[in-house]
Design a protein around this motif. Structure first.
Motif, short mmCIF file in Angstrom:
data_model
loop_
_atom_site.label_atom_id
_atom_site.label_comp_id
_atom_site.label_asym_id
_atom_site.label_seq_id
_atom_site.Cartn_x
_atom_site.Cartn_y
_atom_site.Cartn_z
N ASN A 123 0.85 -1.19 0.00
CA ASN A 123 0.00 0.00 0.00
C ASN A 123 0.89 1.24 0.00
O ASN A 123 2.12 1.13 0.02
CB ASN A 123 -1.00 0.00 1.16
CG ASN A 123 -0.35 0.12 2.52
OD1 ASN A 123 0.88 0.20 2.64
ND2 ASN A 123 -1.16 0.14 3.56
N MET A 236 -11.42 6.98 -5.71
CA MET A 236 -11.63 6.75 -4.28
C MET A 236 -11.80 8.11 -3.62
O MET A 236 -11.46 9.15 -4.21
CB MET A 236 -10.42 6.04 -3.65
CG MET A 236 -10.11 4.67 -4.19
SD MET A 236 -8.61 3.97 -3.40
CE MET A 236 -9.19 3.77 -1.70
N GLU A 240 -9.43 8.28 1.92
CA GLU A 240 -9.37 6.82 2.04
C GLU A 240 -8.27 6.19 1.19
O GLU A 240 -8.24 4.98 1.02
CB GLU A 240 -10.73 6.22 1.67
CG GLU A 240 -11.86 6.60 2.62
CD GLU A 240 -13.18 5.94 2.25
OE1 GLU A 240 -13.28 5.38 1.14
OE2 GLU A 240 -14.11 5.98 3.08
N LYS A 243 -6.26 3.02 1.92
CA LYS A 243 -6.89 1.71 1.79
C LYS A 243 -6.49 1.03 0.48
O LYS A 243 -6.73 -0.16 0.30
CB LYS A 243 -8.41 1.83 1.85
CG LYS A 243 -8.94 2.30 3.20
CD LYS A 243 -10.46 2.38 3.20
CE LYS A 243 -10.99 2.85 4.54
NZ LYS A 243 -12.48 2.95 4.53
N LYS A 245 -4.57 -0.89 -2.14
CA LYS A 245 -3.55 -1.95 -2.10
C LYS A 245 -3.33 -2.47 -3.51
O LYS A 245 -4.24 -2.49 -4.34
CB LYS A 245 -3.99 -3.11 -1.19
CG LYS A 245 -4.14 -2.75 0.29
CD LYS A 245 -4.58 -3.95 1.10
CE LYS A 245 -4.66 -3.62 2.59
NZ LYS A 245 -5.64 -2.58 2.88
#
Length: 254
Positions: A123, A236, A240, A243, A245
């Motif tokens: 990430n 997105m 966020e 988050k 990945k």
């Protein structure tokens, strides 16, 4: 561990560009319309808002700290010396090139969070403080775009329009130090290379820029279209993005 430390690849690859924008502009962007301002717009942005962030009054400028400025006339005759805390050199015409700015996700800012025999999962390596700066400085939507495909389509559209394109990752420097290579870039390299140098105050923006080098604009360029990119883009919420990945298959042939 950062992915570049694990892979030991000297050719740092860009995997995604991230363009922060208001939600209402996402559909038009996915249709291929790439909004581009000139660099002067970012200079004016800081001056108008009196706040460093997306705007940067030093865009395209050589900033020198603490030294003696020698002043000459047109006949190259030395007139006087001036002690100064800061000298900023700017060529106004350099600030008129259209630029598209984005956050870049590459091997240097992907953190390994899981590993199996076949895959490595990563990430974005971003601290909470850096994320807060991103949220404060940029709009609420983050559009992720496949870097290689976006670059190829951008380049093809430029060739079709007769535009010369320069695209690079920004290099960040401590402006309290007069680094030799930074000064040399402003004195010897092509003029547009100045646009790929910024203060390390902005390092959390991890920026990649596309600059049209043979065109000057005074108003934003809104009609430049690189073709539909909805097949290589998804969005997105900006708050966020940690988050996100991505998983890489290991090369088991070696």
């Amino acid at each position: 561990m950062i992915l570049s430390e694990r892979v030991k690849d000297t050719d740092i690859k860009a995997y995604f560009f991230v363009k922060f924008m208001e939600k209402k502009y996402v559909d038009r962007f996915k249709e291929g319309y790439v909004h581009m301002k000139n660099l002067k717009a970012y200079v004016d942005m800081e001056k108008d808002k009196q706040k460093v962030g997306v705007g940067d009054k030093y865009e395209g400028s050589l900033v020198l700290k603490g030294g003696q400025l020698k002043v000459y006339n047109e006949a190259d005759e030395h007139l006087f010396d001036l002690e100064t805390e800061e000298v900023t050199l700017t060529h106004e015409q350099d600030l008129l090139h259209p630029v598209f700015c984005s956050y870049v996700i590459d091997m240097d800012n992907l953190k390994i969070i899981d590993e199996t025999n076949d895959y490595v999962t990563t990430n974005i390596a971003m601290s909470d403080e850096e994320l807060e700066k991103i949220i404060e400085e940029f709009p609420d939507t983050a559009v992720f775009i496949s870097a290689s495909e976006f670059y190829n389509r951008f380049l093809a559209a430029c060739k079709n329009k007769g535009y010369d394109l320069d695209a690079e990752k920004v290099k960040y420097y401590d402006y309290l130090i007069n680094q030799k290579d930074r000064v040399a870039t402003f004195l010897t390299d092509p003029l547009v290379k100045k646009a790929f140098i910024k203060s390390d105050y902005f390092q959390h923006q991890n920026e990649f820029r596309f600059i049209i080098t043979n065109k000057e604009i005074y108003e934003p360029l809104d009609d430049f279209n690189i073709g539909d990119i909805s097949d290589i883009a998804f969005e997105m919420k900006t708050d966020e993005i940690l988050k996100f990945k991505t998983r890489f298959k290991k090369d088991t042939s070696k």
